[in-house]
Write a protein that holds these residues in place. Sequence first.
Motif, PDB file in Angstrom:
ATOM      1  N   ASN A 225       0.849  -1.199   0.000  1.00 42.42           N
ATOM      2  CA  ASN A 225       0.000   0.000   0.000  1.00 42.42           C
ATOM      3  C   ASN A 225       0.882   1.246   0.000  1.00 42.42           C
ATOM      4  N   ASP A 226       0.303   2.395   0.306  1.00 41.57           N
ATOM      5  CA  ASP A 226       1.055   3.639   0.243  1.00 41.57           C
ATOM      6  C   ASP A 226       1.675   4.042   1.578  1.00 41.57           C
ATOM      7  N   ASP A 227       1.766   3.111   2.510  1.00 42.94           N
ATOM      8  CA  ASP A 227       2.498   3.329   3.751  1.00 42.94           C
ATOM      9  C   ASP A 227       3.816   2.570   3.652  1.00 42.94           C
ATOM     10  N   TYR A 228       4.854   3.122   4.249  1.00 45.59           N
ATOM     11  CA  TYR A 228       6.119   2.389   4.289  1.00 45.59           C
ATOM     12  C   TYR A 228       5.950   1.181   5.203  1.00 45.59           C
ATOM     13  N   CYS A 229       6.517   0.076   4.805  1.00 46.98           N
ATOM     14  CA  CYS A 229       6.442  -1.173   5.569  1.00 46.98           C
ATOM     15  C   CYS A 229       7.796  -1.387   6.235  1.00 46.98           C
ATOM     16  N   TYR A 230       7.914  -0.851   7.451  1.00 47.14           N
ATOM     17  CA  TYR A 230       9.167  -1.014   8.194  1.00 47.14           C
ATOM     18  C   TYR A 230       9.268  -2.448   8.694  1.00 47.14           C
ATOM     19  N   PRO A 231      10.457  -3.012   8.746  1.00 42.51           N
ATOM     20  CA  PRO A 231      10.615  -4.378   9.266  1.00 42.51           C
ATOM     21  C   PRO A 231      10.114  -4.476  10.708  1.00 42.51           C
ATOM     22  N   CYS A 232       9.511  -5.615  11.034  1.00 48.40           N
ATOM     23  CA  CYS A 232       9.069  -5.862  12.405  1.00 48.40           C
ATOM     24  C   CYS A 232      10.294  -5.998  13.306  1.00 48.40           C
ATOM     25  N   GLY A 233      10.085  -6.055  14.609  1.00 47.15           N
ATOM     26  CA  GLY A 233      11.199  -6.159  15.548  1.00 47.15           C
ATOM     27  C   GLY A 233      12.070  -7.375  15.310  1.00 47.15           C
ATOM     28  N   GLY A 234      11.425  -8.524  15.072  1.00 48.04           N
ATOM     29  CA  GLY A 234      12.195  -9.743  14.817  1.00 48.04           C
ATOM     30  C   GLY A 234      13.042  -9.629  13.572  1.00 48.04           C
ATOM     31  N   CYS A 235      12.497  -9.043  12.517  1.00 46.35           N
ATOM     32  CA  CYS A 235      13.260  -8.894  11.279  1.00 46.35           C
ATOM     33  C   CYS A 235      14.356  -7.849  11.419  1.00 46.35           C
ATOM     34  N   ARG A 236      14.125  -6.836  12.234  1.00 50.91           N
ATOM     35  CA  ARG A 236      15.194  -5.860  12.481  1.00 50.91           C
ATOM     36  C   ARG A 236      16.408  -6.570  13.086  1.00 50.91           C
TER      37      ARG A 236
ATOM     38  N   CYS B 107       9.945   6.055  -2.075  1.00 49.84           N
ATOM     39  CA  CYS B 107      10.997   5.286  -1.420  1.00 49.84           C
ATOM     40  C   CYS B 107      11.647   6.148  -0.347  1.00 49.84           C
ATOM     41  N   THR B 108      11.929   5.538   0.798  1.00 48.04           N
ATOM     42  CA  THR B 108      12.650   6.219   1.868  1.00 48.04           C
ATOM     43  C   THR B 108      13.803   5.330   2.309  1.00 48.04           C
ATOM     44  N   LYS B 109      14.778   5.966   2.922  1.00 49.72           N
ATOM     45  CA  LYS B 109      15.989   5.245   3.328  1.00 49.72           C
ATOM     46  C   LYS B 109      16.264   5.502   4.797  1.00 49.72           C
ATOM     47  N   THR B 110      16.694   4.461   5.491  1.00 48.78           N
ATOM     48  CA  THR B 110      17.177   4.563   6.854  1.00 48.78           C
ATOM     49  C   THR B 110      18.382   3.634   6.970  1.00 48.78           C
ATOM     50  N   THR B 111      18.843   3.378   8.167  1.00 45.48           N
ATOM     51  CA  THR B 111      19.951   2.451   8.366  1.00 45.48           C
ATOM     52  C   THR B 111      19.571   1.422   9.422  1.00 45.48           C
ATOM     53  N   VAL B 112      20.347   0.378   9.508  1.00 43.40           N
ATOM     54  CA  VAL B 112      20.113  -0.654  10.508  1.00 43.40           C
ATOM     55  C   VAL B 112      20.154  -0.047  11.907  1.00 43.40           C
ATOM     56  N   SER B 113      21.137   0.807  12.178  1.00 44.84           N
ATOM     57  CA  SER B 113      21.249   1.380  13.527  1.00 44.84           C
ATOM     58  C   SER B 113      20.101   2.314  13.865  1.00 44.84           C
ATOM     59  N   GLU B 114      19.520   2.971  12.864  1.00 47.10           N
ATOM     60  CA  GLU B 114      18.347   3.819  13.124  1.00 47.10           C
ATOM     61  C   GLU B 114      17.118   2.962  13.413  1.00 47.10           C
ATOM     62  N   LEU B 115      17.004   1.822  12.737  1.00 46.74           N
ATOM     63  CA  LEU B 115      15.875   0.922  12.982  1.00 46.74           C
ATOM     64  C   LEU B 115      16.004   0.181  14.307  1.00 46.74           C
ATOM     65  N   LEU B 116      17.217  -0.176  14.657  1.00 43.32           N
ATOM     66  CA  LEU B 116      17.452  -0.980  15.858  1.00 43.32           C
ATOM     67  C   LEU B 116      18.718  -0.466  16.549  1.00 43.32           C
ATOM     68  N   PRO B 117      18.571   0.596  17.342  1.00 43.32           N
ATOM     69  CA  PRO B 117      19.759   1.212  17.932  1.00 43.32           C
ATOM     70  C   PRO B 117      20.477   0.351  18.965  1.00 43.32           C
ATOM     71  N   HIS B 118      19.802  -0.606  19.547  1.00 45.08           N
ATOM     72  CA  HIS B 118      20.423  -1.438  20.575  1.00 45.08           C
ATOM     73  C   HIS B 118      20.245  -2.909  20.206  1.00 45.08           C
ATOM     74  N   THR B 119      21.020  -3.359  19.227  1.00 45.88           N
ATOM     75  CA  THR B 119      20.906  -4.743  18.769  1.00 45.88           C
ATOM     76  C   THR B 119      21.392  -5.699  19.845  1.00 45.88           C
ATOM     77  N   TYR B 120      20.866  -6.889  19.796  1.00 50.77           N
ATOM     78  CA  TYR B 120      21.354  -7.952  20.662  1.00 50.77           C
ATOM     79  C   TYR B 120      22.457  -8.662  19.907  1.00 50.77           C
ATOM     80  N   SER B 121      23.591  -8.830  20.542  1.00 55.24           N
ATOM     81  CA  SER B 121      24.667  -9.581  19.900  1.00 55.24           C
ATOM     82  C   SER B 121      25.492 -10.275  20.967  1.00 55.24           C
ATOM     83  N   LEU B 122      26.098 -11.361  20.563  1.00 56.66           N
ATOM     84  CA  LEU B 122      27.002 -12.096  21.438  1.00 56.66           C
ATOM     85  C   LEU B 122      28.381 -11.472  21.358  1.00 56.66           C
TER      86      LEU B 122
END
Length: 133
Positions: free
Chosen positions: A78-89, A111-126
Amino acid sequence: MLQQLKDAALKAQKNAYAPYSKFRVGAAIVAEDGNVYYGCNVENAAFPQGQCAEASAIGTMITAGATQIKQILVASPNDDYCYPCGGCRQKIAEFASADTPVFMLTASGECTKTTVSELLPHTYSLPEEQNRG
């Protein structure tokens, strides 16, 4: 390259299996090998068992032997941006750097652009030493 991502995501979107929500999503990735990998959402009557388009595209990339997302695009039905869900982020962050571009495309072509860190500023990582397979 952005046009290739758009074309691949829209191609995948056409094959989405969304009989319940009717919300067909496509995603496309440019990996470190230069190839474009794409996927669509696949719903299931047991709703938590479905798969997002981003997860499908990542699975295709990994199956082909690529491991690094250089760019990713998500196409909305549709005409709304489809941002990735939390799990996909988090899934995207697993295979991308913080500054990896993430594009969202609407049905009308905006079309709009962002970055991984803007979508998920506090990623979980080992810690790096635990994250080696």
